[in-house]
Motif scaffolding. Structure first.
Motif, PDB file in Angstrom:
ATOM      1  N   PRO A 281      37.220  41.131  56.241  1.00 39.32           N
ATOM      2  CA  PRO A 281      36.930  42.537  56.545  1.00 39.32           C
ATOM      3  C   PRO A 281      38.220  43.320  56.802  1.00 39.32           C
ATOM      4  O   PRO A 281      39.238  42.758  57.185  1.00 39.32           O
ATOM      5  N   ILE A 282      38.143  44.598  56.577  1.00 35.97           N
ATOM      6  CA  ILE A 282      39.281  45.494  56.835  1.00 35.97           C
ATOM      7  C   ILE A 282      39.181  45.930  58.285  1.00 35.97           C
ATOM      8  O   ILE A 282      38.259  46.651  58.653  1.00 35.97           O
ATOM      9  N   GLN A 283      40.153  45.480  59.109  1.00 34.14           N
ATOM     10  CA  GLN A 283      40.082  45.760  60.542  1.00 34.14           C
ATOM     11  C   GLN A 283      41.406  46.178  61.158  1.00 34.14           C
ATOM     12  O   GLN A 283      41.490  46.359  62.359  1.00 34.14           O
ATOM     13  N   LYS A 284      42.438  46.310  60.350  1.00 32.77           N
ATOM     14  CA  LYS A 284      43.768  46.568  60.908  1.00 32.77           C
ATOM     15  C   LYS A 284      44.318  47.881  60.377  1.00 32.77           C
ATOM     16  O   LYS A 284      43.794  48.426  59.406  1.00 32.77           O
ATOM     17  N   PRO A 285      45.411  48.366  60.977  1.00 27.85           N
ATOM     18  CA  PRO A 285      46.086  49.531  60.402  1.00 27.85           C
ATOM     19  C   PRO A 285      46.534  49.214  58.968  1.00 27.85           C
ATOM     20  O   PRO A 285      46.760  48.053  58.621  1.00 27.85           O
ATOM     21  N   LEU A 286      46.646  50.236  58.144  1.00 27.02           N
ATOM     22  CA  LEU A 286      46.896  50.062  56.715  1.00 27.02           C
ATOM     23  C   LEU A 286      48.072  49.139  56.411  1.00 27.02           C
ATOM     24  O   LEU A 286      47.941  48.205  55.613  1.00 27.02           O
TER      25      LEU A 286
ATOM     26  N   HIS B 226      37.996  52.922  53.442  1.00 28.12           N
ATOM     27  CA  HIS B 226      38.179  52.628  54.863  1.00 28.12           C
ATOM     28  C   HIS B 226      39.234  53.517  55.525  1.00 28.12           C
ATOM     29  O   HIS B 226      39.070  53.906  56.679  1.00 28.12           O
ATOM     30  N   TYR B 227      40.324  53.786  54.803  1.00 32.77           N
ATOM     31  CA  TYR B 227      41.464  54.431  55.450  1.00 32.77           C
ATOM     32  C   TYR B 227      41.507  55.934  55.331  1.00 32.77           C
ATOM     33  O   TYR B 227      42.512  56.534  55.622  1.00 32.77           O
ATOM     34  N   GLY B 228      40.447  56.551  54.927  1.00 32.58           N
ATOM     35  CA  GLY B 228      40.405  57.963  55.185  1.00 32.58           C
ATOM     36  C   GLY B 228      40.308  58.937  54.060  1.00 32.58           C
ATOM     37  O   GLY B 228      40.044  58.618  52.931  1.00 32.58           O
ATOM     38  N   GLN B 229      40.560  60.173  54.490  1.00 29.80           N
ATOM     39  CA  GLN B 229      40.254  61.305  53.655  1.00 29.80           C
ATOM     40  C   GLN B 229      41.349  61.645  52.672  1.00 29.80           C
ATOM     41  O   GLN B 229      41.077  62.222  51.644  1.00 29.80           O
ATOM     42  N   ASN B 230      42.570  61.353  52.973  1.00 29.79           N
ATOM     43  CA  ASN B 230      43.645  61.679  52.040  1.00 29.79           C
ATOM     44  C   ASN B 230      43.771  60.541  51.032  1.00 29.79           C
ATOM     45  O   ASN B 230      44.721  59.784  51.029  1.00 29.79           O
ATOM     46  N   LYS B 231      42.789  60.449  50.159  1.00 28.65           N
ATOM     47  CA  LYS B 231      42.691  59.300  49.257  1.00 28.65           C
ATOM     48  C   LYS B 231      43.836  59.241  48.259  1.00 28.65           C
ATOM     49  O   LYS B 231      44.259  58.162  47.886  1.00 28.65           O
ATOM     50  N   LYS B 232      44.341  60.372  47.818  1.00 27.76           N
ATOM     51  CA  LYS B 232      45.438  60.342  46.864  1.00 27.76           C
ATOM     52  C   LYS B 232      46.675  59.703  47.504  1.00 27.76           C
ATOM     53  O   LYS B 232      47.322  58.861  46.913  1.00 27.76           O
TER      54      LYS B 232
END
Length: 112
Positions: A41-46, A92-98
């Motif tokens: 699972p993805i659970q850490k900072p990027l 998982h890591y957000g809105q600024n996908k680019k």
């Protein structure tokens, strides 16, 4: 790979991939199920997550192209795993996908 990582070890991952019958619809494991076994699972900072994923990605790429194993399916399966992982990281890591896509892509480049 870190000792506290939720991801399986590279050797465990390779064993799971080698034991899977990609040619049978009766295996009880689709690519999505296998993906979950390969990547935790993805659970850490990027940056930490990408560092943890690096050994898995490297192992997958080697498994895909090695001449020590048979099966033309390997490269296709790995391509699908990497596509799914990138998509999961972006989701998982957000809105600024680019921007996040660029981070993910740049993290994969040294492994290729």
């Amino acid at each position: 790979m870190n000792e506290d990582s939720n991801q399986p070890s590279v050797l465990t991952m390779l064993a799971t991939l080698d034991e899977h019958n990609f040619y049978s619809a009766q295996t009880g494991g689709s690519v999505s199920v296998l993906y979950k076994k390969v990547f935790g699972p993805i659970q850490k900072p990027l940056n930490e997550q990408l560092r943890d994923d690096a050994a898995t990605v490297s192992g997958l790429c080697e498994w895909a192209v090695t001449d020590k194993r048979t099966g033309s399916h390997r490269a296709l399966a790995v391509a699908e795993f990497l596509r799914k992982r990138q998509s999961a990281l972006l989701d998982h890591y957000g809105q600024n996908k680019k921007e996040k896509s660029t981070d993910c892509d740049s993290a994969l480049i040294p492994l290729l």
